[in-house]
Design a protein around this motif. Sequence first.
Motif, PDB file in Angstrom:
ATOM      1  N   GLU A 219       0.679  -1.636   0.061  1.00 42.55           N
ATOM      2  CA  GLU A 219       0.158   0.268  -0.320  1.00 42.55           C
ATOM      3  C   GLU A 219       0.721   0.852  -0.160  1.00 42.55           C
ATOM      4  O   GLU A 219       0.283   2.489  -0.911  1.00 42.55           O
ATOM      5  CB  GLU A 219      -0.954   0.004   1.448  1.00 42.55           C
ATOM      6  N   ASN A 220       1.869   1.344   1.069  1.00 44.56           N
ATOM      7  CA  ASN A 220       3.223   2.321   1.438  1.00 44.56           C
ATOM      8  C   ASN A 220       3.428   3.089  -0.686  1.00 44.56           C
ATOM      9  O   ASN A 220       3.982   3.738  -0.480  1.00 44.56           O
ATOM     10  CB  ASN A 220       3.890   2.489   2.287  1.00 44.56           C
ATOM     11  N   LEU A 221       3.465   1.665  -1.124  1.00 50.67           N
ATOM     12  CA  LEU A 221       4.239   1.622  -2.677  1.00 50.67           C
ATOM     13  C   LEU A 221       3.572   2.048  -3.545  1.00 50.67           C
ATOM     14  O   LEU A 221       3.916   2.744  -4.898  1.00 50.67           O
ATOM     15  CB  LEU A 221       5.435   0.923  -2.764  1.00 50.67           C
ATOM     16  N   ALA A 222       1.643   1.673  -3.530  1.00 51.34           N
ATOM     17  CA  ALA A 222       0.748   1.716  -4.397  1.00 51.34           C
ATOM     18  C   ALA A 222       0.686   2.706  -5.223  1.00 51.34           C
ATOM     19  O   ALA A 222       0.678   4.091  -4.579  1.00 51.34           O
ATOM     20  CB  ALA A 222       0.014   1.136  -3.590  1.00 51.34           C
ATOM     21  N   VAL A 223       1.018   2.780  -6.621  1.00 51.15           N
ATOM     22  CA  VAL A 223       0.509   3.605  -7.291  1.00 51.15           C
ATOM     23  C   VAL A 223      -0.607   3.294  -8.599  1.00 51.15           C
ATOM     24  O   VAL A 223      -0.116   2.060  -9.570  1.00 51.15           O
ATOM     25  CB  VAL A 223       1.662   3.999  -8.489  1.00 51.15           C
ATOM     26  N   GLY A 224      -1.998   4.194  -8.907  1.00 52.50           N
ATOM     27  CA  GLY A 224      -2.937   3.164 -10.029  1.00 52.50           C
ATOM     28  C   GLY A 224      -2.575   4.356 -11.162  1.00 52.50           C
ATOM     29  O   GLY A 224      -1.706   5.391 -11.227  1.00 52.50           O
ATOM     30  N   ALA A 225      -3.464   4.059 -12.263  1.00 60.52           N
ATOM     31  CA  ALA A 225      -2.822   4.102 -13.094  1.00 60.52           C
ATOM     32  C   ALA A 225      -4.472   4.658 -14.302  1.00 60.52           C
ATOM     33  O   ALA A 225      -5.190   3.871 -13.854  1.00 60.52           O
ATOM     34  CB  ALA A 225      -1.856   3.657 -14.698  1.00 60.52           C
ATOM     35  N   ASP A 226      -4.760   6.201 -14.389  1.00 60.94           N
ATOM     36  CA  ASP A 226      -6.123   6.475 -14.958  1.00 60.94           C
ATOM     37  C   ASP A 226      -5.629   6.663 -16.622  1.00 60.94           C
ATOM     38  O   ASP A 226      -4.638   7.320 -16.737  1.00 60.94           O
ATOM     39  CB  ASP A 226      -6.602   7.836 -14.126  1.00 60.94           C
ATOM     40  N   TYR A 227      -6.911   5.946 -16.794  1.00 65.76           N
ATOM     41  CA  TYR A 227      -6.640   5.977 -18.525  1.00 65.76           C
ATOM     42  C   TYR A 227      -7.907   7.141 -19.209  1.00 65.76           C
ATOM     43  O   TYR A 227      -9.229   6.804 -19.010  1.00 65.76           O
ATOM     44  CB  TYR A 227      -7.069   4.370 -19.206  1.00 65.76           C
ATOM     45  N   GLY A 228      -7.338   8.157 -20.152  1.00 64.15           N
ATOM     46  CA  GLY A 228      -7.607   9.440 -20.836  1.00 64.15           C
ATOM     47  C   GLY A 228      -8.175   8.749 -21.764  1.00 64.15           C
ATOM     48  O   GLY A 228      -7.523   8.419 -23.325  1.00 64.15           O
ATOM     49  N   LEU A 229      -9.357   9.156 -22.420  1.00 64.72           N
ATOM     50  CA  LEU A 229     -10.145   8.403 -23.898  1.00 64.72           C
ATOM     51  C   LEU A 229     -10.096  10.076 -24.162  1.00 64.72           C
ATOM     52  O   LEU A 229     -11.354  10.969 -23.619  1.00 64.72           O
ATOM     53  CB  LEU A 229     -10.863   7.522 -23.650  1.00 64.72           C
ATOM     54  N   THR A 230      -9.896  10.659 -26.005  1.00 60.18           N
ATOM     55  CA  THR A 230     -10.365  11.262 -26.569  1.00 60.18           C
ATOM     56  C   THR A 230     -10.985  12.057 -27.790  1.00 60.18           C
ATOM     57  O   THR A 230     -10.507  11.120 -28.631  1.00 60.18           O
ATOM     58  CB  THR A 230      -9.425  13.166 -25.918  1.00 60.18           C
ATOM     59  N   VAL A 231     -11.230  12.441 -28.451  1.00 58.93           N
ATOM     60  CA  VAL A 231     -11.842  11.778 -29.809  1.00 58.93           C
ATOM     61  C   VAL A 231     -12.045  13.730 -30.417  1.00 58.93           C
ATOM     62  O   VAL A 231     -11.588  14.331 -29.738  1.00 58.93           O
ATOM     63  CB  VAL A 231     -13.694  12.287 -30.125  1.00 58.93           C
ATOM     64  N   VAL A 232     -10.727  13.105 -31.621  1.00 60.17           N
ATOM     65  CA  VAL A 232      -9.724  13.965 -32.199  1.00 60.17           C
ATOM     66  C   VAL A 232     -10.315  15.413 -32.872  1.00 60.17           C
ATOM     67  O   VAL A 232     -11.383  15.002 -33.697  1.00 60.17           O
ATOM     68  CB  VAL A 232      -8.790  13.070 -32.666  1.00 60.17           C
ATOM     69  N   ALA A 233     -10.388  16.243 -32.589  1.00 56.52           N
ATOM     70  CA  ALA A 233     -10.943  17.619 -33.335  1.00 56.52           C
ATOM     71  C   ALA A 233     -10.738  17.630 -34.951  1.00 56.52           C
ATOM     72  O   ALA A 233     -10.116  16.460 -35.376  1.00 56.52           O
ATOM     73  CB  ALA A 233     -10.348  19.036 -33.756  1.00 56.52           C
ATOM     74  N   GLY A 234     -12.201  17.045 -35.574  1.00 61.67           N
ATOM     75  CA  GLY A 234     -12.660  17.115 -37.134  1.00 61.67           C
ATOM     76  C   GLY A 234     -12.821  15.762 -37.522  1.00 61.67           C
ATOM     77  O   GLY A 234     -12.687  15.381 -38.254  1.00 61.67           O
ATOM     78  N   ALA A 235     -13.156  14.884 -36.393  1.00 56.20           N
ATOM     79  CA  ALA A 235     -13.096  12.982 -36.858  1.00 56.20           C
ATOM     80  C   ALA A 235     -15.010  12.657 -37.245  1.00 56.20           C
ATOM     81  O   ALA A 235     -15.734  13.839 -36.682  1.00 56.20           O
ATOM     82  CB  ALA A 235     -12.616  13.023 -35.263  1.00 56.20           C
ATOM     83  N   SER A 236     -14.624  12.182 -37.664  1.00 52.63           N
ATOM     84  CA  SER A 236     -16.081  11.688 -38.188  1.00 52.63           C
ATOM     85  C   SER A 236     -16.966  11.301 -36.882  1.00 52.63           C
ATOM     86  O   SER A 236     -16.811  10.709 -35.701  1.00 52.63           O
ATOM     87  CB  SER A 236     -15.980  10.376 -39.050  1.00 52.63           C
ATOM     88  N   SER A 237     -18.170  11.460 -36.908  1.00 53.51           N
ATOM     89  CA  SER A 237     -19.432  10.708 -36.379  1.00 53.51           C
ATOM     90  C   SER A 237     -19.025   9.105 -35.773  1.00 53.51           C
ATOM     91  O   SER A 237     -19.457   8.494 -34.377  1.00 53.51           O
ATOM     92  CB  SER A 237     -21.007  10.838 -36.478  1.00 53.51           C
ATOM     93  N   ALA A 238     -18.554   8.338 -36.775  1.00 55.00           N
ATOM     94  CA  ALA A 238     -18.231   7.279 -36.893  1.00 55.00           C
ATOM     95  C   ALA A 238     -17.036   7.187 -35.299  1.00 55.00           C
ATOM     96  O   ALA A 238     -17.302   5.717 -34.661  1.00 55.00           O
ATOM     97  CB  ALA A 238     -17.211   6.081 -37.867  1.00 55.00           C
ATOM     98  N   ALA A 239     -15.767   7.699 -34.973  1.00 56.26           N
ATOM     99  CA  ALA A 239     -15.427   8.108 -33.864  1.00 56.26           C
ATOM    100  C   ALA A 239     -16.178   7.964 -32.880  1.00 56.26           C
ATOM    101  O   ALA A 239     -15.739   7.652 -31.838  1.00 56.26           O
ATOM    102  CB  ALA A 239     -13.678   8.986 -34.448  1.00 56.26           C
ATOM    103  N   GLU A 240     -16.576   9.570 -32.519  1.00 53.14           N
ATOM    104  CA  GLU A 240     -17.767   9.441 -31.215  1.00 53.14           C
ATOM    105  C   GLU A 240     -18.455   8.522 -30.961  1.00 53.14           C
ATOM    106  O   GLU A 240     -18.573   7.545 -29.912  1.00 53.14           O
ATOM    107  CB  GLU A 240     -18.982  10.509 -31.932  1.00 53.14           C
ATOM    108  N   HIS A 241     -18.796   7.463 -32.495  1.00 53.72           N
ATOM    109  CA  HIS A 241     -19.639   6.626 -31.719  1.00 53.72           C
ATOM    110  C   HIS A 241     -18.697   5.207 -31.072  1.00 53.72           C
ATOM    111  O   HIS A 241     -18.984   4.407 -30.272  1.00 53.72           O
ATOM    112  CB  HIS A 241     -20.394   5.496 -32.864  1.00 53.72           C
ATOM    113  N   PHE A 242     -17.402   5.116 -31.741  1.00 54.15           N
ATOM    114  CA  PHE A 242     -16.349   3.975 -31.256  1.00 54.15           C
ATOM    115  C   PHE A 242     -16.326   4.516 -29.759  1.00 54.15           C
ATOM    116  O   PHE A 242     -16.167   3.524 -28.757  1.00 54.15           O
ATOM    117  CB  PHE A 242     -15.135   3.752 -32.342  1.00 54.15           C
TER     118      PHE A 242
END
Length: 265
Positions: A219-242
Motif C-alpha cells: 500500500e505504501n508504494l502502490a500507484v494507480g493509473a487512470d486512462y483517458g479517452l478523447t476524440v480528435v478534432a475533426g473526426a467523423s461521427s463514427a469516431a464518436e460512436h466508437f
Amino acid sequence: MRAAISVAILAVIAMTAEARAETVQLYAAGSLRAALTDMAKAFEAESGTGVEAKYGPSGILKDEIAAGAKADVFASANMVHPQALSAAKRSGAVLLFARNRLCALVRPGLKVDSASVLDRMLDPAIKLGTSTPKADPAGDYAFQVFAKAEQSRAGAQAVLESKALQLTGNASSAAPPAGRNAYGWHVAEGRADIFLAYCTAAREAQKQSGDQQVVELPENLAVGADYGLTVVAGASSAAEHFAQFILSPTGQNILTRHGFAPGQR
C-alpha cells in the motif's frame, strides 16, 4: 415518380454503404492492445465500421497527433496527454475510461513478495527495469513509486531513480519479437530482475513465461493509473460512436475481462 423514389433509395443505400465502409483511426497505449483489439472486433460486428489501430507509448502518440497525424480517437494510459491535446483544441473532452495499477514483474528464482519488494529494488545487485518517463506513462508511474519509497525510507528515491534501467517506451527502445510481451522479454533476456509494469501487462508476461512472478506493490508504494479517452478534432461521427462504445457497458466489460478496472463508477 417511381424514378425519383428509386434515385432516393439508391442515395440512401450509397450513404449507408459509405458510413459502414468508414474506418476509425485509433491511437492507443500499448498496454491496451489486447483489450482494444477485442473492442474493435465487437464494435465492427455491431456497427459495421472498422477500426485501424496504432499502439505505442502514449506520450509519443500524443506528440504525433499534435503534429498532425491522422487519428480519430486517442486512448492514453494517463489523463495528462489527452488533456494536453484538449487544451490545445486538438481534441474534445477527456473522459476516464479505465484504471490500472503498477506491479513488479520478477525473474524466476528471485525471492520477492510485497513486504520485501522495496529492499529488493534497492539491492545494488538487482537490475531494476522501468519504462521511459514522459514518453510513456508507465515510466512516470514507476518514478511515482520511487517518490513514495522516499516517504518510507530516506534516500530511496535517489537510489531508485539512478539505477532504473529505462528499457521500454522510447522510440529507440529495443523491440521484442512479434507477439512477445516487452516486459517479460526483457526479464527473460536478463536485462531486468525486477520490472515495474502495469499489472495487466505483467500478467500477460506471466502467461507467456509461467515461471515469471507478479508481485503486488504494498500500500505504501502502490500507484494507480487512470486512462483517458478523447476524440480528435475533426473526426467523423463514427469516431464518436466508437468512443461511446468503449464507455458503454459492453466496452467496459471487455476492459474488465482484460484486467482493467472500470473507468466509470
